[in-house]
Enzyme design. Sequence first.
Site, short mmCIF file in Angstrom:
data_model
loop_
_atom_site.label_atom_id
_atom_site.label_comp_id
_atom_site.label_asym_id
_atom_site.label_seq_id
_atom_site.Cartn_x
_atom_site.Cartn_y
_atom_site.Cartn_z
N GLY A 353 0.78 -1.01 -0.05
CA GLY A 353 -0.08 0.04 0.05
C GLY A 353 0.89 1.32 0.11
N PRO A 354 0.12 2.45 -0.24
CA PRO A 354 0.86 3.96 -0.32
C PRO A 354 1.58 3.93 1.12
CG PRO A 354 -1.36 3.97 -1.07
CD PRO A 354 -1.23 2.46 -0.36
N PRO A 355 2.69 5.01 1.17
CA PRO A 355 3.20 5.30 2.23
C PRO A 355 2.16 6.13 3.32
CG PRO A 355 4.30 6.37 0.47
CD PRO A 355 3.04 5.64 -0.15
N GLY A 356 2.35 5.98 4.54
CA GLY A 356 1.70 6.39 5.56
C GLY A 356 0.36 5.59 5.75
N THR A 360 3.64 -0.65 8.72
CA THR A 360 4.58 -1.09 9.90
C THR A 360 3.88 -1.18 11.39
OG1 THR A 360 6.34 0.23 8.65
CG2 THR A 360 6.81 -0.60 10.90
N SER A 676 -3.80 3.57 -18.29
CA SER A 676 -5.34 3.57 -17.75
C SER A 676 -5.88 5.12 -18.33
CB SER A 676 -5.27 3.69 -16.18
OG SER A 676 -4.33 4.83 -15.78
N LYS A 719 -8.80 6.01 -7.44
CA LYS A 719 -9.29 6.76 -8.57
C LYS A 719 -10.67 7.22 -8.40
CE LYS A 719 -6.30 4.83 -11.88
NZ LYS A 719 -6.27 3.72 -13.09
#
Length: 770
Positions: A353-356, A360, A676, A719
Amino acid sequence: MSEQIKKVPAVALRGMTILPGMIAHFDVSRERSIHAVEQAMMDDEQIFLVTQRNAEENEPEAEDLYQIGILASIKQVIKMQDNIVRVLVEGTTRAQLQELFSEGTYLAAEVMTFSDTEDLSDGAKEAMLRGVQETFTKYCMANPKMGKEFLKQIKEADDLEKAMDQISNNLPVRFEEKQHILEAVTLTERYEVLVTLLLNEIQIMDLKNEFQKKVKAHVDQNQKEYLLREQMKVIREELGEENTESDADQFLEEVGRLKADEKTKEKIKKEISRFKNISSNSSESAVTRGYIETLLELPWNKVSRDNRSLKNAKKILDEDHYGLEKVKERMLEFLAVRNLTKKGESPIICLVGPPGTGKTSIARSVARALDKKYVRISLGGVRDEAEIRGHRKTYVGAMPGRIVNGLRSAGVKNPLMLLDEIDKMSSDYKGDTASALLEVLDAEQNKKFRDHYVEIPIDLSEVLFIATANSVQGIPRPLLDRMELIEVSSYTENEKEHIAKEHLLKKQKERNGLKEDELSISDAAMRKIIRGYTREAGVRNLERKLGEICRKVARKIYEGEKKSVKITEQNLSGYLGRERYTYDRKNETDEVGIVRGLAWTSVGGDTLEIEVNVMPGKGAFKLTGQLGDVMKESAQAGISYIRSISEDHGIDRKYFSEHDIHIHIPEGAVPKDGPSAGITMATAMFSAITGKPVRADVAMTGEITLRGRVLPIGGLKEKILAAKNAGIVTVCVPKKNEKDIAEISPEIKKGLEIVYVEHMQEVLDVALVK
């Protein structure tokens, strides 16, 4: 023996004794000593030199000095730097200190000199001379450093007193020994002291040579630098002072307490046996010691007891994280299966998934829920295979790999091991890091994982591996095949609001020393922070903004300006400044050649406006806006499709050879790529060519083929979220992505009309104004 008393300037010497006939120099720095030398130079250049019993004494009295010293003649005085005077003297006559007193600025001594009138026959003197010569010859044989010329000079001497003075002056002994010689006033006394001293030195030299012979049998040519230490070792052996509690014995005791199978213990005992036979001063000893200590620190069969309560695990996961239902369900399923089967084998889970987005922290919460030891291994930028598998022991500075070090720090064989940023690994000439991880993450192979340093197979099957990655594109296929992927998608605005209220704000208040009632943020202000001050998939920047507000409030409260603060939509800019981000809203009017596409970025979804202009020309086809190769090819496929259906829509055949088509995607400084936007560019070109306007409230995403088929794409949740924020009403998505839309929460889809398309003509039917 005749005696004569005289008064002369005196200097106390530190750590040296001067004998008659000896020419020597010494440095004086004490004021009284310097003045004594100056006074002697003004008189008859005679000075009394006497040795201190304690060299550390700065202001010696008479009782601090030896009673016998020497009258010396000053030959030269040189002034040095830092108020130091160097004096060159020649010893002349022994003298006994009678009284020491101060003469103004210097010390003076009343001394009694000796003159030897001992009644010895010529035969006695000759016997003593020969005895001295023979003893000194033996000494020179034991100590060749004395030199053959000096030995020859002594052998040819015919004066007993002169020969003894020459030997005494040149003997490399301590000043205390020379003081004994100085105190021997008569020839007979001097002979006894000197011969005794020579015999002692000969005996010491013989012992030293004997020890050297023994040591040479143990030390080879490459270990001469350890000669002195080996001598000490032999000396201790001769004296029987061996240490019974050696390091090897301690290692053997630890092996007895170690929880490991017999095969492993035998291997460690073999290494300890080798360690015993290696010299403690060799470099191999340090390497073997480090290897044994590493083996003893590893948790071979030591395990921790897991918490089997599903209720407790669910409670902790819900406490620590809002949303992420799929991840929580998977963890609870794993725990249920583990409790039923009673087996330690664990799946390898990869959170993508994306950061943040909390990947973790999820792993840390799972470790807390299961009562497992937590080990985090960061793989970002790791490019050396030895970082995973360890270095071979033959290399200098060899050490185990990160996996084994993680086990060692955990202290048990079943910890939760987080492999962070697994997609950020790289490879170079030192080996492929990803390939080294294949053995670690394969359930069939990791039961006997071999670290190059440890060499003994290590069981990793009970380790719960959780990997994190921002994108699967950076993970090699064979490695990806070993892992079970769980997608951690972007948070919706509503989810961010819940996370901020329930977790982030509380955490930042504690971190900045604020009490619960000293700061409050209204719902409207929180939504404004999320929309206007952060643009991200996760909540990392949102937490930073909340921390910024907390710091400013903390200062106001500390300075007494306010007792509590409420952040509202109106006063928010006073704490965070002007808004940084605005979402591109949908166009107010339907326009020709302008279509809104949907894009996925590393910080979530976004909308992008594609513009197409047609002008008279020679059939040129131009693309601007930093488009990547994939996007350029999609544009080429789109224009080819439009040309293939041109006759069906009344477009003249010559149109494409007489007009230039220019496609531009704004924000030209930002690189863009991906398939896309295929149907979006095709719709924009079709609109510009036919002059038919496109609906402003429509957005679309999908890949186009030459025949106009619409193929599926990824990142739909982000999106769709971006489309909703932009005020879009209708979204066109590929028919084959219908199953992905079904997994998106109703909260995101609410208020949107989602149209599933399989062909380009369906897109045109929806998007173009009829």
